[in-house]
Scaffold this active site. Structure first.
Site, PDB file in Angstrom:
ATOM      1  N   ARG A  46      94.595  77.188  90.542  1.00 21.46           N
ATOM      2  CA  ARG A  46      94.667  78.052  91.736  1.00 21.46           C
ATOM      3  C   ARG A  46      95.467  79.297  91.389  1.00 21.46           C
ATOM      4  O   ARG A  46      95.133  80.406  91.755  1.00 21.46           O
ATOM      5  CB  ARG A  46      95.285  77.305  92.929  1.00 21.46           C
ATOM      6  CG  ARG A  46      95.573  78.229  94.109  1.00 21.46           C
ATOM      7  CD  ARG A  46      95.725  77.540  95.469  1.00 21.46           C
ATOM      8  NE  ARG A  46      96.333  76.240  95.447  1.00 21.46           N
ATOM      9  CZ  ARG A  46      97.644  76.005  95.219  1.00 21.46           C
ATOM     10  NH1 ARG A  46      98.478  77.009  95.021  1.00 21.46           N
ATOM     11  NH2 ARG A  46      98.110  74.771  95.207  1.00 21.46           N
ATOM     12  N   TYR A  98      80.920  96.400 107.682  1.00 19.83           N
ATOM     13  CA  TYR A  98      80.206  95.128 107.574  1.00 19.83           C
ATOM     14  C   TYR A  98      80.575  94.238 108.778  1.00 19.83           C
ATOM     15  O   TYR A  98      81.749  94.157 109.157  1.00 19.83           O
ATOM     16  CB  TYR A  98      80.600  94.455 106.249  1.00 19.83           C
ATOM     17  CG  TYR A  98      79.952  93.122 106.039  1.00 19.83           C
ATOM     18  CD1 TYR A  98      78.592  93.031 105.766  1.00 19.83           C
ATOM     19  CD2 TYR A  98      80.690  91.951 106.120  1.00 19.83           C
ATOM     20  CE1 TYR A  98      77.992  91.804 105.577  1.00 19.83           C
ATOM     21  CE2 TYR A  98      80.092  90.714 105.930  1.00 19.83           C
ATOM     22  CZ  TYR A  98      78.740  90.651 105.668  1.00 19.83           C
ATOM     23  OH  TYR A  98      78.146  89.433 105.487  1.00 19.83           O
ATOM     24  N   ASP A 170      85.976  99.457 100.814  1.00 17.38           N
ATOM     25  CA  ASP A 170      84.959  98.459 100.491  1.00 17.38           C
ATOM     26  C   ASP A 170      83.866  99.199  99.716  1.00 17.38           C
ATOM     27  O   ASP A 170      83.121  99.999 100.278  1.00 17.38           O
ATOM     28  CB  ASP A 170      84.413  97.844 101.788  1.00 17.38           C
ATOM     29  CG  ASP A 170      83.381  96.746 101.534  1.00 17.38           C
ATOM     30  OD1 ASP A 170      82.736  96.772 100.470  1.00 17.38           O
ATOM     31  OD2 ASP A 170      83.215  95.866 102.405  1.00 17.38           O
ATOM     32  N   LYS A 195      76.747  90.929  95.977  1.00 17.60           N
ATOM     33  CA  LYS A 195      75.677  91.910  96.037  1.00 17.60           C
ATOM     34  C   LYS A 195      75.383  92.454  94.620  1.00 17.60           C
ATOM     35  O   LYS A 195      75.011  91.696  93.768  1.00 17.60           O
ATOM     36  CB  LYS A 195      76.052  93.008  97.024  1.00 17.60           C
ATOM     37  CG  LYS A 195      76.649  92.463  98.351  1.00 17.60           C
ATOM     38  CD  LYS A 195      75.675  91.656  99.194  1.00 17.60           C
ATOM     39  CE  LYS A 195      76.351  90.858 100.297  1.00 17.60           C
ATOM     40  NZ  LYS A 195      77.193  91.612 101.206  1.00 17.60           N
TER      41      LYS A 195
END
Ligand code: PLP
Length: 377
Positions: A46, A98, A170, A195
């Site tokens: 982690r 978004y 973004d 994407k």
């Protein structure tokens, strides 16, 4: 290093131990320590994993920042970035961000005391109007979905610096191959790597790059504390995708130009939205801050009926949400990604019932055009 070289040789090239030219997938959770607290840099996956680390170094280099981070999705990246803020803080957002970003800010972060205002950030005076005493950050998406509105990154960065605001961008739509927001003054750039960076519709991931050592420390603290990390196998898939980002983006753009040339002359098409068109409101700024206009475009066929007819006839344009992959995707924002916005508001924004959004893929452009020609009748 030039861009396509950096996509392949940036970050940590291959594996020094074995000479493998591809970073191995370290499918591991924990690491042997020589003595309590003495380890080779990894203690628990982690906190850090060598495959994820290689990806994080790669995106850091590509975006030109000081430290990179890989998360389990674009939304995990955005959520973790928002955790840099405190209860009582306020953030200014691009109004057509978004949908998932809008959702987490207005339904989750607001409950935790982080408030937001959504304005058209392509108009600096609207940002000025939204500034409050407790504003701590500006979050920009450029170009936006589905109308491809462009925000001037340098102008916003100057404003953010004057008012001591964190500037977050973004960069999912334009990709680091065509646009590097840190070079234009952003503090943090993030991606839905699901994407274009992944590029093959086979992995969900998010990436963040910061441009400041303290921000890097703080975000690593959050990443390790909240645990929204990307797994080693998905990290490897993403590195594999990133290697071909350059040639894919160039091909995506060539195809987009061809599709636009075709749509321009078609009588059914009433309007085309693409920042590479000289009559698009964001053309000059896009030209200034991007080395390419990307492969996302929208066009209006005038009515829901015509849109439905087109969608029922296309063969290579797959009806689906998402974007940025090798296959061409087509969608109707009013019915899909933007269905939750009331119709009146949608029409105000220009998201009509006949608006069609396309993510142009890298199939042969002649086939794409033949497909559209047949579907548009
Ligand atoms: C898809 C997308 C996101 C969310 O990313 P996920 O990987 O789906 O969580 C955020 N921003 C933009 C611009 C997107 O297109």
């Amino acid at each position: 290093m030039r861009k396509k070289t950096q996509l392949i040789h940036g970050g940590i090239f291959g594996d020094k131990e074995t000479g493998a030219v591809s970073t191995p997938i370290y499918q591991v959770s924990t690491y042997q320590q020589e003595a309590p607290g003495q380890h080779s840099g990894y203690e628990y996956s982690r906190t850090g994993n060598p495959t994820r680390h290689a990806l994080e170094e790669l995106i850091k280099d590509i975006e030109g920042g000081t430290r990179g981070f890989a998360f389990g999705s674009g939304m995990a990246a955005i959520t973790s970035t928002m955790m840099l803020l405190n209860s009582g803080d306020h953030v200014i957002f691009t109004d057509d961000v978004y949908g998932g970003t809008y959702r987490i800010m207005t339904n989750v972060m607001n409950r935790l005391g982080i408030s937001s205002t959504f304005v058209d950030t392509s108009d600096l005076s609207q940002i000025e109007g939204a500034l409050q005493d407790n504003t701590k950050a500006i979050f920009i998406e450029t170009p936006t979905n589905p109308l491809l509105k462009v925000t001037d990154l340098e102008a916003v960065s100057n404003y953010a610096k004057e008012h001591d605001l964190l500037m977050i961008v973004d960069n999912t739509f334009t990709t680091p191959y065509f646009q590097n927001p840190i070079k234009h003054g952003a503090d943090i750039v993030l991606h839905s790597a699901t994407k274009y960076l992944g590029g093959h519709s086979d992995v969900v991931a998010g990436l963040v790059v910061v441009n400041d050592d303290q921000l890097g420390e703080d975000l690593h603290y959050i990443q390790n504390s909240s645990g929204a990390i990307l797994g080693p196998h998905d990290s490897w898939l993403l590195m594999r995708g990133i290697k071909t980002l350059g040639i894919r983006m160039e091909e995506h753009e060539v195809n987009t130009q061809a599709v636009i040339e075709f749509l321009k002359d078609h009588p059914i098409v009433e309007k085309i939205y693409y920042p590479g068109l000289e009559d698009h409101s964001g053309y000059d700024i896009a030209k200034k801050q991007c080395s390419g206009f990307g492969a996302m475009l929208s066009f209006d066929v005038g009515s829901e009926e015509k849109a439905n007819e087109l969608l029922s006839k296309v063969r290579y344009f797959t009806l689906a949400e998402s974007l940025g992959a090798v296959e061409s995707l087509i969608s109707v924002p009013a019915k899909m990604t933007h269905a939750s916005i009331p119709r009146e508001r949608r029409l105000e924004l220009g998201i009509t019932d006949g608006l069609i959004r396309v993510s142009v893929g890298i199939e042969d452009k002649e086939d794409l055009i033949a497909d559209l020609k047949h579907a548009l009748g």
